[in-house]
Design a protein around this motif. Structure first.
Motif, PDB file in Angstrom:
ATOM      1  N   MET A 120       0.373  -1.101  -0.141  1.00  0.00           N
ATOM      2  CA  MET A 120       0.125   0.449  -0.535  1.00  0.00           C
ATOM      3  C   MET A 120       1.145   1.303  -0.600  1.00  0.00           C
ATOM      4  N   MET A 121       0.644   2.184  -0.867  1.00  0.00           N
ATOM      5  CA  MET A 121       1.185   3.441  -0.969  1.00  0.00           C
ATOM      6  C   MET A 121       0.419   4.636  -1.436  1.00  0.00           C
ATOM      7  N   SER A 122       0.525   5.311  -0.661  1.00  0.00           N
ATOM      8  CA  SER A 122      -0.271   6.789  -1.110  1.00  0.00           C
ATOM      9  C   SER A 122       1.080   8.074  -1.213  1.00  0.00           C
ATOM     10  N   ARG A 123       0.840   8.808  -2.329  1.00  0.00           N
ATOM     11  CA  ARG A 123       1.400   9.887  -2.734  1.00  0.00           C
ATOM     12  C   ARG A 123       1.053  11.022  -3.248  1.00  0.00           C
ATOM     13  N   GLY A 124       1.205  11.970  -2.397  1.00  0.00           N
ATOM     14  CA  GLY A 124       0.742  13.483  -2.243  1.00  0.00           C
ATOM     15  C   GLY A 124       1.466  14.827  -3.324  1.00  0.00           C
ATOM     16  N   THR A 125       1.016  15.257  -3.529  1.00  0.00           N
ATOM     17  CA  THR A 125       2.025  16.430  -4.985  1.00  0.00           C
ATOM     18  C   THR A 125       1.949  17.840  -4.248  1.00  0.00           C
ATOM     19  N   ILE A 126       2.860  18.806  -4.188  1.00  0.00           N
ATOM     20  CA  ILE A 126       2.050  19.972  -3.863  1.00  0.00           C
ATOM     21  C   ILE A 126       3.058  20.638  -4.834  1.00  0.00           C
ATOM     22  N   GLY A 127       3.073  21.676  -6.041  1.00  0.00           N
ATOM     23  CA  GLY A 127       3.584  22.298  -6.539  1.00  0.00           C
ATOM     24  C   GLY A 127       5.084  20.528  -7.254  1.00  0.00           C
ATOM     25  N   SER A 128       6.506  21.146  -6.277  1.00  0.00           N
ATOM     26  CA  SER A 128       7.677  20.822  -6.330  1.00  0.00           C
ATOM     27  C   SER A 128       7.821  19.974  -5.370  1.00  0.00           C
ATOM     28  N   SER A 129       6.540  19.692  -4.687  1.00  0.00           N
ATOM     29  CA  SER A 129       6.809  18.503  -2.962  1.00  0.00           C
ATOM     30  C   SER A 129       5.898  18.055  -3.422  1.00  0.00           C
ATOM     31  N   SER A 130       6.817  16.500  -2.993  1.00  0.00           N
ATOM     32  CA  SER A 130       6.048  15.612  -2.178  1.00  0.00           C
ATOM     33  C   SER A 130       6.458  14.364  -1.492  1.00  0.00           C
ATOM     34  N   ARG A 131       4.965  13.731  -1.036  1.00  0.00           N
ATOM     35  CA  ARG A 131       5.603  12.945   0.251  1.00  0.00           C
ATOM     36  C   ARG A 131       5.055  11.250  -0.096  1.00  0.00           C
ATOM     37  N   VAL A 132       5.720  10.629   0.371  1.00  0.00           N
ATOM     38  CA  VAL A 132       4.945   8.959   0.120  1.00  0.00           C
ATOM     39  C   VAL A 132       4.643   7.850   1.691  1.00  0.00           C
ATOM     40  N   ILE A 133       3.708   7.703   1.423  1.00  0.00           N
ATOM     41  CA  ILE A 133       3.659   7.221   3.169  1.00  0.00           C
ATOM     42  C   ILE A 133       3.470   5.398   2.660  1.00  0.00           C
ATOM     43  N   ALA A 134       4.083   4.407   3.039  1.00  0.00           N
ATOM     44  CA  ALA A 134       3.766   3.903   2.572  1.00  0.00           C
ATOM     45  C   ALA A 134       3.042   2.480   4.197  1.00  0.00           C
ATOM     46  N   ALA A 135       2.507   1.886   3.814  1.00  0.00           N
ATOM     47  CA  ALA A 135       2.283   0.458   4.976  1.00  0.00           C
ATOM     48  C   ALA A 135       1.320  -0.418   4.261  1.00  0.00           C
ATOM     49  N   SER A 136       2.219  -1.186   6.483  1.00  0.00           N
ATOM     50  CA  SER A 136       1.875  -2.717   5.884  1.00  0.00           C
ATOM     51  C   SER A 136       1.153  -3.196   6.962  1.00  0.00           C
ATOM     52  N   PRO A 137       0.741  -4.594   6.148  1.00  0.00           N
ATOM     53  CA  PRO A 137      -0.496  -5.143   7.455  1.00  0.00           C
ATOM     54  C   PRO A 137       0.053  -5.867   8.450  1.00  0.00           C
ATOM     55  N   THR A 138      -0.313  -6.045   9.507  1.00  0.00           N
ATOM     56  CA  THR A 138      -0.449  -6.500  11.033  1.00  0.00           C
ATOM     57  C   THR A 138      -1.214  -7.429  11.141  1.00  0.00           C
ATOM     58  N   ASP A 139      -0.763  -8.117  12.265  1.00  0.00           N
ATOM     59  CA  ASP A 139      -1.811  -9.833  12.427  1.00  0.00           C
ATOM     60  C   ASP A 139      -2.961  -9.117  12.721  1.00  0.00           C
ATOM     61  N   ALA A 140      -3.594  -7.773  12.593  1.00  0.00           N
ATOM     62  CA  ALA A 140      -4.902  -7.883  12.777  1.00  0.00           C
ATOM     63  C   ALA A 140      -5.957  -7.153  11.777  1.00  0.00           C
ATOM     64  N   SER A 141      -4.915  -7.059  10.496  1.00  0.00           N
ATOM     65  CA  SER A 141      -5.396  -6.951   9.456  1.00  0.00           C
ATOM     66  C   SER A 141      -6.061  -7.503   8.189  1.00  0.00           C
ATOM     67  N   GLU A 142      -6.478  -8.820   8.787  1.00  0.00           N
ATOM     68  CA  GLU A 142      -6.533  -9.665   7.773  1.00  0.00           C
ATOM     69  C   GLU A 142      -8.537  -9.738   8.191  1.00  0.00           C
ATOM     70  N   TRP A 143      -8.618  -9.964   7.144  1.00  0.00           N
ATOM     71  CA  TRP A 143     -10.314 -10.052   7.531  1.00  0.00           C
ATOM     72  C   TRP A 143     -10.730 -11.266   6.105  1.00  0.00           C
ATOM     73  N   TRP A 144     -12.333 -11.800   7.326  1.00  0.00           N
ATOM     74  CA  TRP A 144     -12.402 -12.908   6.169  1.00  0.00           C
ATOM     75  C   TRP A 144     -13.899 -12.676   6.174  1.00  0.00           C
ATOM     76  N   PHE A 145     -13.753 -14.255   5.766  1.00  0.00           N
ATOM     77  CA  PHE A 145     -16.001 -14.371   5.392  1.00  0.00           C
ATOM     78  C   PHE A 145     -16.119 -15.285   5.060  1.00  0.00           C
ATOM     79  N   ASP A 146     -17.433 -16.535   5.836  1.00  0.00           N
ATOM     80  CA  ASP A 146     -17.602 -17.925   6.294  1.00  0.00           C
ATOM     81  C   ASP A 146     -18.311 -18.025   4.754  1.00  0.00           C
TER      82      ASP A 146
END
Length: 594
Positions: free
Chosen positions: A113-139
């Motif tokens: 998961m990545m998100s990049r925001g840009t304003i003018g000539s500046s930008s910032r990137v945020i990366a994210a990783s799953p944890t043990d509690a980020s698993e979704w399921w259905f039965d």
């Protein structure tokens, strides 16, 4: 998806607080063609896709387009581009478990998961990783049919007559019909009353259990059906509730009825039971838990009893802890004795109305499911059979007699609430789970009691006994796919039945219910599931009345072995837990990550 050879034990399911000792983990193989993802196309309705923005939906709602949608979702990076923000992410199937025979759980996680925001000539990137509690399921699960003390598909007699709930009827637990209930007088319910309002014509014509019935919500007062209720399903249910309360003396005991409930179909065949008795699952592979059942063959019926030694039945009852006592120094066993033939007077009510010719073989099962047999005529010793006993008995020709150890109990007919559990010697040992299955008739000719008496629904949480109500493991099921379950004229007054009874295409009833004198109540703790609503007596009174109490252990996952479930699959998901896709760990990313 391939099922692995090993087991993965789930100690406690956070969604249901339930254990799955025979859960299997499945080997995952990434699908490369659209058709590999047809499962998801089948289980999600077209309306579900409409929650997505237009550009994120399938190109159409054809099966081909939906298959492609799911393949891309699970195998490709999803990227969105806007004027100042760009994102990308992946979702993948992390694992699949087969929790039970008809219960699968599919897990998902997100990654990259990545998100990049840009304003003018500046930008910032945020990366994210799953944890043990980020698993979704259905039965994906086939629902139990053991959620009610009474379940009917069509709440009429086999002949098509409307059958009313009248004064004197007592249901201690939830009741449900797929059709329409009829109320008259002042019946008592101590659980939720629900009906699906399926038209009789649609219930009789459905052949595809993945579809739905035609709902037209309503209720009978006496023999008059009223379906003149408007609004949403919830509003119609409320209107029906008020209509019943204003025109009858029904006692719902504070429970709010639901007269716009879901349709739940009954089984259409006994194939799984026929295979399980031979130790096979639905795919003709060996059952994961092992073991085989017993086929009755040419025998006429069966006697069941809890006992010890070489076949001595239990005779002493502990009224404080509500259980039958095994003599000190003895080992408790489950005994099964086939009945080769019988001679019965089927016209007169008489506990001595049958004489039984027993098979020469007597079976004995211990608490570890080891099963031995002896020839009682030849006087041989016990011979251990090679396969453990899985709890299933199957009779190709029906069970023309099902009896416990005592076939001549005689007591005066009592009123509702008359509990004869202390008089009904046990048919089922304290450790035993049994299911009797057939496509033919099952005829009950005596009490069928459990060695550890199951608690009535209304005292399940409060009764102080040892072992506690919830820890009692003995259970009995009777299942006829195509014919009747009948109480015959040899059953005693105030008959005791501790069991789940299912007549999938016919009904549970008392044989010749409109003849004979008052026989007191049927003391049933368990549940009745039937296509039609069978009669047990008349208001005169003749024959029996109903005193049915739900066995709440069914809600906690206990069931007779290989007892049928509904053929209609349902979906459950992780909303009841703390698992969420957005339980993620974020970090500062780099522009090169995009």
């Amino acid at each position: 998806m391939a099922v692995s050879g090993g087991y993965k034990h789930i100690d406690k399911d956070p969604a249901k607080n339930k254990s799955y000792p025979y859960a299997k983990s499945c080997n995952l193989k990434t699908g490369t063609t659209n058709s590999d993802y047809i499962l998801f196309s089948k289980i999600f309705t077209d309306a579900a896709y409409e929650a997505l923005p237009n550009l994120e939906r399938p190109t159409s709602f054809t099966e081909t387009a939906k298959n492609e949608f799911w393949r891309k979702l699970f195998t490709q990076t999803v990227q969105t581009d806007a004027a100042s923000v760009k994102t990308k992410s992946e979702i993948y199937i992390s694992r699949i478990l087969k929790l039970e025979v008809d219960h699968y759980r599919i897990f998902f996680k997100s990654s990259n998961m990545m998100s990049r925001g840009t304003i003018g000539s500046s930008s910032r990137v945020i990366a994210a990783s799953p944890t043990d509690a980020s698993e979704w399921w259905f039965d994906i699960v086939q629902p139990s049919l053991l959620d009610n003390v009474l379940f009917t598909d069509i709440h009429q007699s086999v002949a098509g007559s409307v059958v009313q709930f009248l004064t004197g009827i007592n249901y201690d637990g939830p009741v449900h019909t797929n059709g329409y209930f009829s109320f008259g007088g002042a019946p008592t319910f101590k659980g939720i009353v629900s009906s699906a309002g399926c038209t009789t014509a649609s219930l009789n014509s459905i052949t595809d259990t993945s579809t739905d019935c035609i709902h037209d919500y309503g209720v009978y007062l006496g023999t008059t059906l009223n379906k003149n209720f408007n609004g949403t399903s919830a509003q119609q249910s409320a209107g029906i509730t008020n209509y019943v309360k204003n025109n009858t003396s029904v006692n719902f005991n504070g429970y709010n009825p639901n007269f716009a409930d879901s349709w739940l179909p009954l089984p259409t065949n006994s194939t799984n039971q026929i295979k399980a008795v031979d130790g096979l699952d639905e795919n003709n592979a060996a059952l994961p838990e092992g073991g085989k059942g017993l086929r009755l063959g040419a025998n006429d019926g069966v006697q069941l009893f809890a006992g010890y030694g070489n076949g001595t039945a239990l005779t002493q009852y502990d009224p404080v802890n509500r259980k039958w006592i095994v003599p000190e120094g003895e080992t408790e066993y489950q005994f099964i004795r086939p009945i080769a033939s019988k001679t019965c007077n089927e016209t007169a009510i008489n506990v001595n109305g049958c004489s039984y010719n027993y098979s020469k073989y007597l079976y004995r099962i211990d608490e570890n499911k080891n099963i031995s047999v002896k020839d009682v005529v030849a006087g041989s010793g016990w011979s251990l059979l090679p396969d453990k006993f899985n709890g299933l008995l199957y009779a190709e020709n029906g069970f023309q007699s099902v009896i416990g150890p005592q076939t001549n109990r005689s007591t005066a007919a009592g009123a509702a609430g008359t509990d004869n559990s202390s008089l009904a010697q046990p048919a089922v040992a304290s450790f035993m789970g049994l299911t009797l299955a057939s496509d033919k008739d099952i005829k009950i000719r005596s009490d069928l009691a459990l060695a550890e008496t199951p608690c009535r629904n209304s005292v399940y949480e409060t009764q102080n006994i040892n072992p506690p109500c919830k820890d009692r493991k003995n259970v009995l099921g009777l299942y006829s796919q195509s014919e009747y379950i009948r109480i015959m004229k040899q059953a005693p007054n105030n008959v005791v039945i501790h069991a789940a009874l299912m007549a999938s295409e016919k009904e549970f009833h008392v044989y010749n219910h409109n003849t004979g004198g008052n026989r007191g109540p049927i003391n049933l703790v368990g549940g009745v599931i039937e296509k039609y609503y069978g009669a047990v007596g008349t208001a005169n009174p003749s024959n029996y009345s109903r005193d049915f109490s739900y066995d709440k252990r069914f809600q906690e996952g206990l069931a007779p072995p290989y007892f049928p479930v509904s053929p209609k699959w349902e979906l459950l998901d992780a909303r009841s837990t703390l698992q969420k896709f957005d339980n993620i760990a974020t970090r500062q990313g780099k522009a090169a990550d995009f």
